[in-house]
Design a protein around this motif. Structure first.
Motif, PDB file in Angstrom:
ATOM      1  N   SER A 190      35.017   7.599   2.005  1.00  0.00           N
ATOM      2  CA  SER A 190      35.156   8.891   2.687  1.00  0.00           C
ATOM      3  C   SER A 190      36.413   8.922   3.549  1.00  0.00           C
ATOM      4  O   SER A 190      37.151   9.912   3.567  1.00  0.00           O
ATOM      5  N   ARG A 191      36.659   7.838   4.248  1.00  0.00           N
ATOM      6  CA  ARG A 191      37.829   7.784   5.135  1.00  0.00           C
ATOM      7  C   ARG A 191      39.137   7.839   4.345  1.00  0.00           C
ATOM      8  O   ARG A 191      40.029   8.634   4.637  1.00  0.00           O
ATOM      9  N   TYR A 192      39.227   7.003   3.319  1.00  0.00           N
ATOM     10  CA  TYR A 192      40.519   6.867   2.646  1.00  0.00           C
ATOM     11  C   TYR A 192      40.749   7.904   1.560  1.00  0.00           C
ATOM     12  O   TYR A 192      41.899   8.150   1.188  1.00  0.00           O
ATOM     13  N   THR A 193      39.713   8.560   1.059  1.00  0.00           N
ATOM     14  CA  THR A 193      39.962   9.700   0.172  1.00  0.00           C
ATOM     15  C   THR A 193      40.478  10.890   0.982  1.00  0.00           C
ATOM     16  O   THR A 193      41.308  11.661   0.499  1.00  0.00           O
ATOM     17  N   HIS A 194      40.011  11.008   2.216  1.00  0.00           N
ATOM     18  CA  HIS A 194      40.569  12.052   3.083  1.00  0.00           C
ATOM     19  C   HIS A 194      42.043  11.774   3.359  1.00  0.00           C
ATOM     20  O   HIS A 194      42.890  12.682   3.275  1.00  0.00           O
ATOM     21  N   ILE A 195      42.359  10.534   3.657  1.00  0.00           N
ATOM     22  CA  ILE A 195      43.747  10.158   3.894  1.00  0.00           C
ATOM     23  C   ILE A 195      44.588  10.403   2.644  1.00  0.00           C
ATOM     24  O   ILE A 195      45.746  10.814   2.717  1.00  0.00           O
ATOM     25  N   GLY A 196      43.993  10.186   1.458  1.00  0.00           N
ATOM     26  CA  GLY A 196      44.709  10.376   0.201  1.00  0.00           C
ATOM     27  C   GLY A 196      44.879  11.818  -0.221  1.00  0.00           C
ATOM     28  O   GLY A 196      45.612  12.081  -1.178  1.00  0.00           O
ATOM     29  N   GLY A 197      44.220  12.768   0.454  1.00  0.00           N
ATOM     30  CA  GLY A 197      44.461  14.165   0.127  1.00  0.00           C
ATOM     31  C   GLY A 197      43.242  15.058   0.043  1.00  0.00           C
ATOM     32  O   GLY A 197      43.376  16.272  -0.138  1.00  0.00           O
ATOM     33  N   PHE A 198      42.025  14.517   0.174  1.00  0.00           N
ATOM     34  CA  PHE A 198      40.829  15.356   0.148  1.00  0.00           C
ATOM     35  C   PHE A 198      40.660  16.051   1.500  1.00  0.00           C
ATOM     36  O   PHE A 198      40.972  15.485   2.550  1.00  0.00           O
ATOM     37  N   ASP A 199      40.148  17.273   1.454  1.00  0.00           N
ATOM     38  CA  ASP A 199      40.066  18.093   2.662  1.00  0.00           C
ATOM     39  C   ASP A 199      38.772  17.903   3.429  1.00  0.00           C
ATOM     40  O   ASP A 199      38.755  18.020   4.659  1.00  0.00           O
ATOM     41  N   LEU A 200      37.682  17.644   2.705  1.00  0.00           N
ATOM     42  CA  LEU A 200      36.348  17.652   3.293  1.00  0.00           C
ATOM     43  C   LEU A 200      35.557  16.449   2.789  1.00  0.00           C
ATOM     44  O   LEU A 200      35.876  15.870   1.750  1.00  0.00           O
ATOM     45  N   THR A 201      34.487  16.107   3.525  1.00  0.00           N
ATOM     46  CA  THR A 201      33.562  15.085   3.055  1.00  0.00           C
ATOM     47  C   THR A 201      32.137  15.545   3.306  1.00  0.00           C
ATOM     48  O   THR A 201      31.876  16.324   4.231  1.00  0.00           O
ATOM     49  N   SER A 202      31.221  15.057   2.488  1.00  0.00           N
ATOM     50  CA  SER A 202      29.802  15.315   2.731  1.00  0.00           C
ATOM     51  C   SER A 202      29.211  14.259   3.661  1.00  0.00           C
ATOM     52  O   SER A 202      28.068  14.395   4.103  1.00  0.00           O
ATOM     53  N   ASN A 203      29.974  13.215   3.969  1.00  0.00           N
ATOM     54  CA  ASN A 203      29.502  12.051   4.711  1.00  0.00           C
ATOM     55  C   ASN A 203      29.558  12.320   6.218  1.00  0.00           C
ATOM     56  O   ASN A 203      30.638  12.343   6.814  1.00  0.00           O
ATOM     57  N   GLN A 205      28.561  10.505   8.811  1.00  0.00           N
ATOM     58  CA  GLN A 205      29.060   9.396   9.628  1.00  0.00           C
ATOM     59  C   GLN A 205      30.583   9.321   9.592  1.00  0.00           C
ATOM     60  O   GLN A 205      31.224   9.006  10.597  1.00  0.00           O
ATOM     61  N   ALA A 206      31.177   9.632   8.436  1.00  0.00           N
ATOM     62  CA  ALA A 206      32.642   9.648   8.342  1.00  0.00           C
ATOM     63  C   ALA A 206      33.217  10.752   9.216  1.00  0.00           C
ATOM     64  O   ALA A 206      34.274  10.584   9.838  1.00  0.00           O
ATOM     65  N   GLY A 207      32.527  11.873   9.279  1.00  0.00           N
ATOM     66  CA  GLY A 207      32.964  12.936  10.175  1.00  0.00           C
ATOM     67  C   GLY A 207      32.906  12.505  11.627  1.00  0.00           C
ATOM     68  O   GLY A 207      33.817  12.788  12.415  1.00  0.00           O
ATOM     69  N   PHE A 208      31.842  11.793  11.978  1.00  0.00           N
ATOM     70  CA  PHE A 208      31.662  11.329  13.351  1.00  0.00           C
ATOM     71  C   PHE A 208      32.721  10.304  13.743  1.00  0.00           C
ATOM     72  O   PHE A 208      33.325  10.390  14.818  1.00  0.00           O
ATOM     73  N   LEU A 209      32.964   9.315  12.873  1.00  0.00           N
ATOM     74  CA  LEU A 209      33.869   8.226  13.222  1.00  0.00           C
ATOM     75  C   LEU A 209      35.341   8.594  13.081  1.00  0.00           C
ATOM     76  O   LEU A 209      36.176   8.148  13.862  1.00  0.00           O
ATOM     77  N   PHE A 210      35.673   9.392  12.060  1.00  0.00           N
ATOM     78  CA  PHE A 210      37.077   9.588  11.713  1.00  0.00           C
ATOM     79  C   PHE A 210      37.576  11.015  11.904  1.00  0.00           C
ATOM     80  O   PHE A 210      38.741  11.299  11.640  1.00  0.00           O
ATOM     81  N   GLY A 211      36.706  11.913  12.337  1.00  0.00           N
ATOM     82  CA  GLY A 211      37.136  13.284  12.572  1.00  0.00           C
ATOM     83  C   GLY A 211      37.398  14.073  11.300  1.00  0.00           C
ATOM     84  O   GLY A 211      38.140  15.053  11.315  1.00  0.00           O
ATOM     85  N   ILE A 212      36.804  13.675  10.171  1.00  0.00           N
ATOM     86  CA  ILE A 212      36.998  14.388   8.912  1.00  0.00           C
ATOM     87  C   ILE A 212      36.069  15.608   8.883  1.00  0.00           C
ATOM     88  O   ILE A 212      34.883  15.481   9.193  1.00  0.00           O
ATOM     89  N   PRO A 213      36.555  16.775   8.503  1.00  0.00           N
ATOM     90  CA  PRO A 213      35.669  17.940   8.393  1.00  0.00           C
ATOM     91  C   PRO A 213      34.553  17.681   7.380  1.00  0.00           C
ATOM     92  O   PRO A 213      34.804  17.194   6.277  1.00  0.00           O
ATOM     93  N   VAL A 214      33.309  17.987   7.761  1.00  0.00           N
ATOM     94  CA  VAL A 214      32.162  17.765   6.883  1.00  0.00           C
ATOM     95  C   VAL A 214      31.680  19.091   6.312  1.00  0.00           C
ATOM     96  O   VAL A 214      31.827  20.148   6.936  1.00  0.00           O
TER      97      VAL A 214
END
Length: 553
Positions: A190-203, A205-214
């Motif tokens: 979840s962390r590194y696919t966001h870094i690689g270019g994905f906009d959102l995650t369903s995860n 915990q990844a949103g909580f730890l890394f600030g990725i939009p869920v």
């Protein structure tokens, strides 16, 4: 989404300590460390390099990530009493007890790490990290550093390929946690696919730890759990921005369903009541976030039920979000869904239907993503799981960690397989840029050599070209190596996932399109300086001479 708080940053660092303790390594690292110690060689200065031999997925590039976690690992590297007692139990009973006292005192205060900046486009055979320090310590670091870089860089590179296949405008949702190789693999993905270019995650915990939009709404199980409208509770919804009494949404939905069926020439008698009930129940719970999956039974019937419930929400002042398609021909279905949205918008004068989104999810691979991008469709967001996080086209990047210098003397592995031979010595790494601003060659030099200069011709030896020299003139020169850890301290600012993501996109934009092609890309050139090339030849000759000496004696 806001950046992680100080508390989440501390949680992340503690997570690295818990998930990557010094015992997370191979046993032979300890047996070698003991042998070094017994021979009195454990403090000898040594240098290792971490690199990979082939670009992944048959592509022309990779991305280097995982450095952030490597630095946190080095900073916290210490053996506890419990660690040492376990090692006593697994190492041979003849092991000198004093060795365990030595392990208990170890840390990385004598280690220096130099690396390519995290988030940089990289290529096969280019050293990503150089680890320098006491021989026994830097040997013990090998497996852990490889573990932290290998999968992170692989899945990030995979995500970048999906992004290239999708094009820049379509949003991408990572949803692979349930298919990932365990909890840690899922979080890393979840962390590194966001870094690689994905906009959102369903995860979450990844949103909580890394600030990725869920993001996420409902599964088919939610839809199929309903059988009738009697299961909808509550049956009412208060209009948005209103103090009026709650409205009976079931009656409203039935009325809108009849009108939609009449508009589209559909038979309302074929509607699945349970699906309508599930949509209504969800809409009542989340009137501003209504985005159901509409193919639990059939897309046609699901679309009718969606439109009826969405029109109820619009009448009450809410804005439905859209629909998800999860099976069949996504392109054809999305075109039909968009056609119906437009008809409803025009016929019922509901402008909100013009901005409804369509999410496509159906075992998406890189190939199907590329096909999706070539065909006419109306999909706004694509959700990708299995093929993204498991990297089905290639399960490992194959990074290796090789000794290149000890006691100030270059070391080289010489193999019958030329690809497995290593390049000796402490090095500097430079990226040469052409007049159009594209990198065209990475040059490996001995550390003591002067750097190449822009506008000045130089002679080098491309790897894989059988000793054939080339003469090149760079328009610009960039040093790829920076010191990031020394004397037990991280010496460069640690970047957030969002900051590294920006670096990735910037680095990819500089790459020539012919090197970014997903199929049959042009090979990127990695070359040795003339002095480094000569050193390789000298060591190969010495190795051959030593073999002759042994045979003669």
């Amino acid at each position: 989404m806001a950046a992680p708080s100080r508390n989440t940053r501390e949680l992340l660092e503690r997570s690295i300590r818990d998930r990557v303790p010094p015992l997370l390594t191979d046993l032979y690292q300890f047996t070698m460390a003991y042998a070094y110690w017994r021979a009195g060689r454990h403090q000898e200065p040594a240098v290792f390099e971490l690199f990979f031999r082939d670009n992944p997925f048959g592509g022309g590039f990779s991305l280097f990530v995982g450095l952030h976690d490597c630095l946190l690992f080095l900073r916290s590297f210490r053996f506890t009493d419990e660690d040492v007692e376990f090692l006593r139990s697994v190492l041979p009973p003849t092991t000198d007890p004093t060795f365990f006292q030595f392990l208990r005192s170890l840390d990385c205060s004598g280690v220096t790490l130099r690396s390519v900046p995290e988030g940089t486009v990289v290529f096969a055979r280019v050293p990503l990290m150089e680890v320098e320090g006491p021989l026994a310590v830097v040997q013990l670091l090998e497996t852990s550093l490889l573990c932290l870089v290998n999968y992170a860089s692989l899945v990030c590179s995979n995500a970048a390929r999906f992004r290239l296949a999708a094009g820049p405008k379509r949003k991408l949702l990572e949803m692979g946690l349930r298919r990932a190789q365990g909890p840690d693999g899922g979080l890393t993905a979840s962390r590194y696919t966001h870094i690689g270019g994905f906009d959102l995650t369903s995860n979450v915990q990844a949103g909580f730890l890394f600030g990725i939009p869920v993001a996420g709404t409902m599964a088919h199980s939610y839809v199929t759990s309903f059988t009738s409208l009697e299961e909808v509770w509550p049956e009412t919804l208060v209009a948005a921005d209103s103090d009026a009494d709650p409205v009976d949404v079931i009656s409203l939905a039935k009325g809108w369903l009849s009108r939609v069926c009449e508009l589209l020439g559909a038979e309302s008698g074929k509607i699945r009541e349970g699906e309508l009930a599930s949509f209504l129940s969800y809409a009542i719970a989340y009137p501003q976030n209504f985005l159901p999956v509409i193919d639990s039974y059939s897309v046609g019937c699901g679309l009718l039920n969606f439109c009826a419930v969405a029109l109820v929400l619009c009448e009450l002042g809410y804005r439905p979000v859209g629909v998800r398609l999860d099976s069949g021909d996504l392109c054809r279905q999305s075109i039909e869904v968009r056609r119906v949205f437009r008809l409803c918008s025009e016929h019922f004068s509901v402008a909100a239907f013009d901005s409804l989104i369509i999410v496509g999810t159906n075992n998406i691979s890189e190939q199907s993503m590329a096909e999706l991008n070539r065909k006419e469709n109306e999909i706004n967001i694509v959700g990708v799981g299995t093929h993204l996080v498991t990297c089905t086209k290639q399960p490992s990047l194959g990074c290796v960690y090789k000794l290149v210098e000890v006691r100030g003397r270059p070391r080289m592995k010489i193999s019958e397989d030329p690809k497995k031979s290593t390049v000796p010595g402490k090095k500097a790494v430079y990226r040469l840029i052409d007049s159009e601003g594209h990198p065209f060659l990475d040059l490996l030099c001995l550390e003591v050599e002067p750097p190449p200069e822009a506008g000045r011709p130089l002679r080098c030896y491309p790897l894989g070209c059988k000793n054939s020299p080339a003469s090149i003139t760079p328009a610009q020169v960039t040093c790829l190596r920076q010191e990031v850890f020394t004397k037990g301290q991280v010496t460069q600012p640690l970047c957030s996932a969002a900051e590294t993501r920006t670096k990735v996109q910037s680095s990819l934009q500089t790459l020539n399109p012919r090197h970014k092609r997903l199929q049959e890309p042009d090979s990127y050139t990695v070359a040795l300086s003339e002095k480094l090339h000569n050193l390789v030849k000298e060591l190969q000759k010495c190795c051959s001479s030593n073999n002759d000496f042994l045979l003669a004696n």
